[in-house]
Design a protein around this motif. Structure first.
Motif, mmCIF file in Angstrom:
data_model
loop_
_atom_site.group_PDB
_atom_site.id
_atom_site.type_symbol
_atom_site.label_atom_id
_atom_site.label_comp_id
_atom_site.label_asym_id
_atom_site.label_seq_id
_atom_site.Cartn_x
_atom_site.Cartn_y
_atom_site.Cartn_z
ATOM 1 N N GLU A 10 0.841 -1.194 0.000
ATOM 2 C CA GLU A 10 0.000 0.000 0.000
ATOM 3 C C GLU A 10 0.873 1.240 0.000
ATOM 4 N N VAL A 11 0.371 2.282 -0.658
ATOM 5 C CA VAL A 11 1.059 3.570 -0.713
ATOM 6 C C VAL A 11 0.053 4.660 -0.371
ATOM 7 N N THR A 12 0.425 5.514 0.575
ATOM 8 C CA THR A 12 -0.376 6.689 0.916
ATOM 9 C C THR A 12 0.378 7.920 0.433
ATOM 10 N N VAL A 13 -0.231 8.667 -0.476
ATOM 11 C CA VAL A 13 0.428 9.811 -1.099
ATOM 12 C C VAL A 13 -0.033 11.089 -0.410
ATOM 13 N N TYR A 14 0.938 11.932 -0.046
ATOM 14 C CA TYR A 14 0.671 13.250 0.522
ATOM 15 C C TYR A 14 0.983 14.313 -0.531
ATOM 16 N N ALA A 15 0.983 15.562 -0.107
ATOM 17 C CA ALA A 15 1.197 16.653 -1.062
ATOM 18 C C ALA A 15 2.608 16.654 -1.626
ATOM 19 N N ASP A 16 3.607 16.176 -0.858
ATOM 20 C CA ASP A 16 4.991 16.256 -1.326
ATOM 21 C C ASP A 16 5.802 15.008 -1.004
ATOM 22 N N ARG A 17 5.162 13.931 -0.597
ATOM 23 C CA ARG A 17 5.870 12.692 -0.265
ATOM 24 C C ARG A 17 4.875 11.545 -0.214
ATOM 25 N N ALA A 18 5.362 10.354 0.094
ATOM 26 C CA ALA A 18 4.480 9.189 0.145
ATOM 27 C C ALA A 18 4.949 8.248 1.243
ATOM 28 N N LEU A 19 3.993 7.564 1.851
ATOM 29 C CA LEU A 19 4.260 6.540 2.853
ATOM 30 C C LEU A 19 4.069 5.180 2.194
ATOM 31 N N VAL A 20 5.151 4.402 2.129
ATOM 32 C CA VAL A 20 5.142 3.098 1.471
ATOM 33 C C VAL A 20 5.106 2.010 2.536
ATOM 34 N N GLY A 208 9.573 12.781 -3.491
ATOM 35 C CA GLY A 208 9.423 12.641 -4.937
ATOM 36 C C GLY A 208 8.063 12.161 -5.374
ATOM 37 N N ALA A 209 7.062 12.246 -4.496
ATOM 38 C CA ALA A 209 5.695 11.846 -4.851
ATOM 39 C C ALA A 209 4.741 12.958 -4.442
ATOM 40 N N SER A 210 3.652 13.109 -5.188
ATOM 41 C CA SER A 210 2.675 14.153 -4.884
ATOM 42 C C SER A 210 1.345 13.807 -5.540
ATOM 43 N N TRP A 211 0.297 14.529 -5.107
ATOM 44 C CA TRP A 211 -1.002 14.401 -5.758
ATOM 45 C C TRP A 211 -1.739 15.731 -5.633
ATOM 46 N N HIS A 212 -2.661 15.978 -6.552
ATOM 47 C CA HIS A 212 -3.504 17.165 -6.495
ATOM 48 C C HIS A 212 -4.856 16.827 -7.107
ATOM 49 N N PRO A 213 -5.908 17.524 -6.663
ATOM 50 C CA PRO A 213 -7.247 17.223 -7.178
ATOM 51 C C PRO A 213 -7.488 17.850 -8.545
ATOM 52 N N GLN A 214 -8.394 17.228 -9.282
ATOM 53 C CA GLN A 214 -8.814 17.721 -10.590
ATOM 54 C C GLN A 214 -10.271 17.312 -10.790
ATOM 55 N N TYR A 215 -10.999 18.103 -11.575
ATOM 56 C CA TYR A 215 -12.434 17.871 -11.703
ATOM 57 C C TYR A 215 -12.845 17.875 -13.172
ATOM 58 N N ASP A 216 -13.883 17.090 -13.444
ATOM 59 C CA ASP A 216 -14.619 17.164 -14.702
ATOM 60 C C ASP A 216 -16.042 17.593 -14.375
ATOM 61 N N VAL A 217 -16.494 18.683 -14.984
ATOM 62 C CA VAL A 217 -17.832 19.220 -14.736
ATOM 63 C C VAL A 217 -18.635 19.063 -16.019
ATOM 64 N N ARG A 218 -19.716 18.296 -15.937
ATOM 65 C CA ARG A 218 -20.562 18.047 -17.108
ATOM 66 C C ARG A 218 -21.968 18.564 -16.822
ATOM 67 N N VAL A 219 -22.430 19.444 -17.714
ATOM 68 C CA VAL A 219 -23.723 20.105 -17.535
ATOM 69 C C VAL A 219 -24.590 19.813 -18.750
ATOM 70 N N GLN A 220 -25.803 19.330 -18.481
ATOM 71 C CA GLN A 220 -26.813 19.153 -19.522
ATOM 72 C C GLN A 220 -27.906 20.186 -19.275
ATOM 73 N N LYS A 221 -28.034 21.157 -20.192
ATOM 74 C CA LYS A 221 -28.957 22.263 -19.966
ATOM 75 C C LYS A 221 -29.571 22.702 -21.281
ATOM 76 N N THR A 222 -30.870 22.994 -21.222
ATOM 77 C CA THR A 222 -31.553 23.603 -22.359
ATOM 78 C C THR A 222 -31.721 25.091 -22.096
ATOM 79 N N ALA A 223 -32.135 25.818 -23.106
ATOM 80 C CA ALA A 223 -32.257 27.275 -22.971
ATOM 81 C C ALA A 223 -33.318 27.667 -21.964
ATOM 82 N N GLU A 224 -34.325 26.807 -21.729
ATOM 83 C CA GLU A 224 -35.418 27.169 -20.832
ATOM 84 C C GLU A 224 -35.114 26.851 -19.376
#
Length: 431
Positions: A10-20, A208-224
């Motif tokens: 198991e590996v736990t990743v932090y902002a600037d390192r990782a616990l192996v 030498g390890a890091s992670w950061h969040p990223q998002y996908d935003v999907r919108v289904q909308k009509t003009a009304e």
């Protein structure tokens, strides 16, 4: 000393390192044994921890770290790359040797052609036949043409080989992590009261390890529509350059900051005291014994009023300083609150090579309620922008990160999702 293979679990990743975390099993006889786990990366030595399970009475006596010196990286993947790189370099040396021999022959032909006057003398003196001269010049011309073609072919081959060498060198640099071929080894001393199976758990922190969040935003909308659902995909982007491959491991992403957990910011003290007014002397007057006291009293009253104003201003300054100190305490409390970690555990095993390339793992996918409106600033821009106000109805905090926007299935662009707590709302422009 017994070599033990402890596989990565198991590996736990932090902002600037990782616990192996690693685990290995071995059957041991009763008594004291020294176990060695080889080929570990350059981790933080003080972070090494060991635990284990075994027959009743089993004890871990000592945990130590040593350096294993290697002439080349011990990993099989890196060794294969190094062998390919050496073969390419040998091929380049062979081509360069052929190129050198070809250049020598071309110089010899050139020097031979410069002796054409000797052939003319030989013809004049009857020592050579015209056909012999013609055959010789035909041979030198054909040989010069062949040598020119061979030189061009060698140049092309050398450029191709050099390109392959450069590509393999970059690949090796990406996968190797550090140019240092040496590795660390963990030495664990255990004592078993009776023979049996011993299970060792080993963990360490590696940079030498890091992670950061990223998002996908999907919108289904009509003009009304003025309200609707927004599909938000929460993704963790992991990168690692630790020098070891994370293969078939459980992955966890943590918002904890191990580098800050043990450091508490301290405020510089401000020393406050009660304001002491200066001692005032009554002025001396030579004339108007009745008027002088009244004038003196008036001046003293004026000075006292001014003094009271100064004291009031000083008191306000003290209040402002105290208020500023309280704000600093709140800032300290905010920094301490970052120690409250969120841990996102991936639901599957992952394989992440040590090449510093981004690898995505999905944290969550939610449908969040949102309302839509249009915003414009005609004085600055003639366009009208669609804005969504989205309500975070999940029990997870949304961390600050980039977001890709898809409106009715089409890619619109990128924006930022600001840190949003549960039950809070955040705004996003959709184009």
């Amino acid at each position: 000393m017994i070599d033990l293979v402890a596989s990565m679990r198991e590996v736990t990743v932090y902002a600037d390192r990782a616990l192996v975390a690693r685990r290995g099993n071995i059957s041991l006889e009763a008594g004291e044994h020294e176990l060695r786990i080889n080929d570990l990366p350059q981790f933080l030595r003080e972070s090494l921890r060991a635990a284990g399970e075994g027959p009743q009475g089993t004890r871990i006596l000592n945990v130590d770290v040593t350096t294993a010196f290697h002439s080349r990286p011990p990993e099989s993947e890196l060794q294969s790359l190094l062998q390919e790189l050496e073969l390419l370099r040998q091929n380049k040396q062979l081509l360069e040797a052929r190129q050198g021999a070809l250049n020598d022959r071309r110089q010899w032909l050139r020097a031979l052609g410069e002796q054409s006057r000797d052939f003319a003398k030989g013809l004049a003196q009857g020592q050579m036949k015209p056909q012999d001269c013609a055959d010789f010049f035909r041979f030198t011309a054909e040989q010069a043409l062949q040598d020119a073609e061979a030189a061009q072919s060698l140049d092309i081959q050398l450029k191709q080989v050099q390109g392959e060498i450069d590509a393999k060198s970059r690949e090796l640099q990406h996968k190797q992590g550090s140019p240092d071929p040496d590795r660390l080894a963990a030495l664990i001393t255990v004592d078993l009261a009776q023979a049996g199976e011993f299970s060792l758990e080993l963990s360490y922190l590696v940079m030498g390890a890091s992670w950061h969040p990223q998002y996908d935003v999907r919108v289904q909308k009509t003009a009304e529509q003025n309200d609707g659902q927004v599909e938000l995909t929460y993704v963790g982007v992991v990168q690692q350059f630790t020098g070891e491959r994370w293969e078939n491991v459980g992955l966890s992403l943590s918002t904890a900051r191990p580098s800050l957990a043990a450091v508490l910011p301290e405020l510089e003290p401000w020393y406050l005291n009660v304001y002491t007014p200066p001692v005032l002397r009554a002025p001396m007057y030579a004339a108007s014994p009745h008027g002088a006291p009244r004038m003196a009293r008036a001046m003293i009253a004026g000075q006292t009023a001014a003094l009271s104003a100064d004291m009031a201003e000083a008191a306000n300054g003290i209040e402002e300083e105290v208020a500023f100190s309280v704000a600093a305490d709140v800032a300290t409390a905010t920094v301490e609150q970052t120690g409250t970690a969120l841990v996102f555990r991936a639901g599957r095993s992952v394989d992440i090579p040590s090449d510093n390339s981004p690898h995505k793992t999905t944290i969550a996918r939610d449908n969040l309620p949102g309302t839509f409106d249009y915003v414009s600033a005609p004085a600055l821009d003639e366009h009208v922008h669609l804005r969504a106000t989205i309500h975070n109805t999940t029990d997870r905090i949304l961390l600050n990160g980039d977001a890709s926007i898809f409106l009715s299935g089409e890619y619109v662009g990128t924006t930022r999702v600001e840190t949003t707590a549960p039950t809070e709302t955040f705004k996003m422009f959709l184009g």
